[in-house]
Design a protein around this motif. Structure first.
Motif, short mmCIF file in Angstrom:
data_model
loop_
_atom_site.label_atom_id
_atom_site.label_comp_id
_atom_site.label_asym_id
_atom_site.label_seq_id
_atom_site.Cartn_x
_atom_site.Cartn_y
_atom_site.Cartn_z
N LYS A 1 -1.72 -12.65 6.52
CA LYS A 1 -1.66 -13.24 7.86
C LYS A 1 -1.85 -12.15 8.92
O LYS A 1 -2.61 -12.33 9.87
CB LYS A 1 -0.33 -13.95 8.07
N GLU A 2 -1.20 -11.00 8.74
CA GLU A 2 -1.36 -9.89 9.69
C GLU A 2 -2.79 -9.38 9.68
O GLU A 2 -3.35 -9.05 10.72
CB GLU A 2 -0.37 -8.77 9.37
N GLU B 1 5.32 -13.91 -1.31
CA GLU B 1 5.64 -14.12 0.11
C GLU B 1 5.12 -12.96 0.95
O GLU B 1 4.56 -13.15 2.02
CB GLU B 1 7.15 -14.27 0.27
N ASN C 1 2.32 -12.89 4.00
CA ASN C 1 2.58 -12.31 5.31
C ASN C 1 1.62 -11.17 5.63
O ASN C 1 1.15 -11.04 6.77
CB ASN C 1 4.03 -11.84 5.41
#
Length: 137
Positions: A88-89, A81, A85
């Motif tokens: 994505k950043e 997870e 994330n």
């Protein structure tokens, strides 16, 4: 638009010309012999599939990709997870793009293969072959 190794079109911004040059955060030269296709949030699934094997090193990989500690300061109890994330950043360019460069397969290969990044040279080689990245290490 650019063309992937399978001949399909992927969206993104390309650099001009057939060669792109830059430097890594360590100052080493990086050269891609094809037009470099920048990655964005639409590429998250593809990028995540390629690097899921280094999920345990998501924090080090994020640092190598130029993400700062405030972005990465979260507990490491769900590595997949957190890897998602973090990527994505990175794809949102939530880092010093001028210093580290645009999100690209070349940049990802360098980070994945780096001993202080993903620490998985075999995976970096696999990604480089798949996306025709000739010079990344």
């Amino acid at each position: 638009e650019g063309t992937t190794s399978e001949g399909t079109t992927s969206e993104g911004t390309t650099s001009e010309g057939t060669t792109s040059e830059g430097t890594t955060s360590e100052g080493a030269a990086c050269v891609s012999t094809k037009e470099e296709v920048s990655l964005d949030e639409e590429d998250l699934v593809d990028v995540l599939e390629e690097v899921i094997d280094v999920a345990a090193n998501w924090n080090q990989l994020g640092l190598k990709l130029g993400l700062g500690l405030p972005t990465l300061e979260i507990e490491n109890n769900k590595p997949k997870e957190f890897l998602r994330n973090m990527l994505k950043e990175w794809l949102r360019r939530n880092y010093d793009e001028k210093k580290y460069g645009i999100p690209s397969w070349t940049m990802l290969c360098k980070a994945v293969g780096s001993p202080d990044g993903g620490n998985n040279k075999a995976l970096a080689v696999k990604i480089a072959k798949k996306y025709n990245i000739s010079e990344w290490n």
